[in-house]
Design a protein around this motif. Structure first.
Motif, PDB file in Angstrom:
ATOM      1  N   UNK A  46      98.145   3.690  71.561  1.00 25.17           N
ATOM      2  CA  UNK A  46      98.338   2.326  72.081  1.00 25.17           C
ATOM      3  C   UNK A  46      98.548   1.340  70.929  1.00 25.17           C
ATOM      4  N   UNK A  47      97.753   1.474  69.895  1.00 27.28           N
ATOM      5  CA  UNK A  47      97.885   0.579  68.738  1.00 27.28           C
ATOM      6  C   UNK A  47      99.217   0.810  68.017  1.00 27.28           C
ATOM      7  N   UNK A  48      99.665   2.058  67.929  1.00 30.42           N
ATOM      8  CA  UNK A  48     100.952   2.350  67.296  1.00 30.42           C
ATOM      9  C   UNK A  48     102.094   1.714  68.081  1.00 30.42           C
ATOM     10  N   UNK A  49     102.024   1.760  69.403  1.00 29.92           N
ATOM     11  CA  UNK A  49     103.040   1.100  70.230  1.00 29.92           C
ATOM     12  C   UNK A  49     103.050  -0.391  69.945  1.00 29.92           C
ATOM     13  N   UNK A  50     101.852  -1.002  69.934  1.00 34.68           N
ATOM     14  CA  UNK A  50     101.761  -2.444  69.680  1.00 34.68           C
ATOM     15  C   UNK A  50     102.340  -2.792  68.314  1.00 34.68           C
ATOM     16  N   UNK A  51     101.962  -2.047  67.298  1.00 33.94           N
ATOM     17  CA  UNK A  51     102.447  -2.327  65.941  1.00 33.94           C
ATOM     18  C   UNK A  51     103.953  -2.124  65.809  1.00 33.94           C
ATOM     19  N   UNK A  52     104.484  -1.089  66.459  1.00 34.60           N
ATOM     20  CA  UNK A  52     105.919  -0.842  66.388  1.00 34.60           C
ATOM     21  C   UNK A  52     106.730  -1.944  67.065  1.00 34.60           C
ATOM     22  N   UNK A  53     106.241  -2.461  68.176  1.00 33.72           N
ATOM     23  CA  UNK A  53     106.918  -3.581  68.842  1.00 33.72           C
ATOM     24  C   UNK A  53     106.879  -4.811  67.939  1.00 33.72           C
ATOM     25  N   UNK A  54     105.722  -5.093  67.376  1.00 27.47           N
ATOM     26  CA  UNK A  54     105.574  -6.239  66.480  1.00 27.47           C
ATOM     27  C   UNK A  54     106.495  -6.097  65.267  1.00 27.47           C
ATOM     28  N   UNK A  55     106.609  -4.886  64.713  1.00 21.50           N
ATOM     29  CA  UNK A  55     107.423  -4.654  63.517  1.00 21.50           C
ATOM     30  C   UNK A  55     108.924  -4.838  63.774  1.00 21.50           C
ATOM     31  N   UNK A  56     109.342  -4.773  65.018  1.00 18.01           N
ATOM     32  CA  UNK A  56     110.755  -5.008  65.329  1.00 18.01           C
ATOM     33  C   UNK A  56     111.168  -6.436  64.985  1.00 18.01           C
ATOM     34  N   UNK A  57     110.212  -7.349  64.965  1.00 23.70           N
ATOM     35  CA  UNK A  57     110.442  -8.760  64.620  1.00 23.70           C
ATOM     36  C   UNK A  57     111.583  -9.364  65.438  1.00 23.70           C
ATOM     37  N   UNK A  58     111.565  -9.097  66.739  1.00 25.93           N
ATOM     38  CA  UNK A  58     112.564  -9.686  67.635  1.00 25.93           C
ATOM     39  C   UNK A  58     112.166 -11.141  67.884  1.00 25.93           C
ATOM     40  N   UNK A  59     113.028 -12.081  67.546  1.00 23.13           N
ATOM     41  CA  UNK A  59     112.674 -13.501  67.707  1.00 23.13           C
ATOM     42  C   UNK A  59     112.350 -13.860  69.156  1.00 23.13           C
ATOM     43  N   UNK A  60     111.397 -14.751  69.309  1.00 26.59           N
ATOM     44  CA  UNK A  60     111.013 -15.272  70.627  1.00 26.59           C
ATOM     45  C   UNK A  60     110.853 -16.775  70.465  1.00 26.59           C
ATOM     46  N   UNK A  61     111.961 -17.450  70.471  1.00 26.84           N
ATOM     47  CA  UNK A  61     111.981 -18.888  70.177  1.00 26.84           C
ATOM     48  C   UNK A  61     111.244 -19.746  71.200  1.00 26.84           C
TER      49      UNK A  61
END
Length: 103
Positions: A33-48
């Motif tokens: 679960x933590x790896x999923x969270x970190x991988x999504x965060x690491x994508x750095x997809x902007x959310x303006x």
């Protein structure tokens, strides 16, 4: 997330996904679960439009339980939903785990 042949992931509902890890221990499920969270965060997809973060993040509700005889899959899904609800209550970009003891 371990790449065991029995593991599966897929969309579950509109904005939700399910990851099934049969035979995972609590520590392995939490690490996945933590790896999923970190991988999504690491994508750095902007959310303006987000007041909470500059990029897209996720809340993860995970559940682990030993199935009981005649128990429906919905029981485990309900446990995971409870963990996700706690994650939503406790803030952004986080993991919450629900663990049901045997019996």
């Amino acid at each position: 997330m371990s790449k065991q042949p029995s593991n599966a992931a897929g969309r579950y509902g509109g904005e939700e996904f399910a990851v099934i890890l049969p035979h995972a221990s609590l520590s392995k499920a939490a690490a996945a679960a933590e790896a999923i969270r970190l991988n999504i965060e690491a994508l750095a997809i902007p959310h303006r439009l987000s007041p909470a973060a500059n990029g897209i993040t996720v809340r993860v509700g995970a559940a682990i339980a030993i199935p009981q005889p005649n128990e429906l899959a919905e029981t485990l899904l309900s446990l995971a939903d409870q963990a996700l609800y706690r994650a939503k209550q406790n803030g952004c970009n986080r993991v919450e785990i629900a663990c049901r003891a045997r019996g």
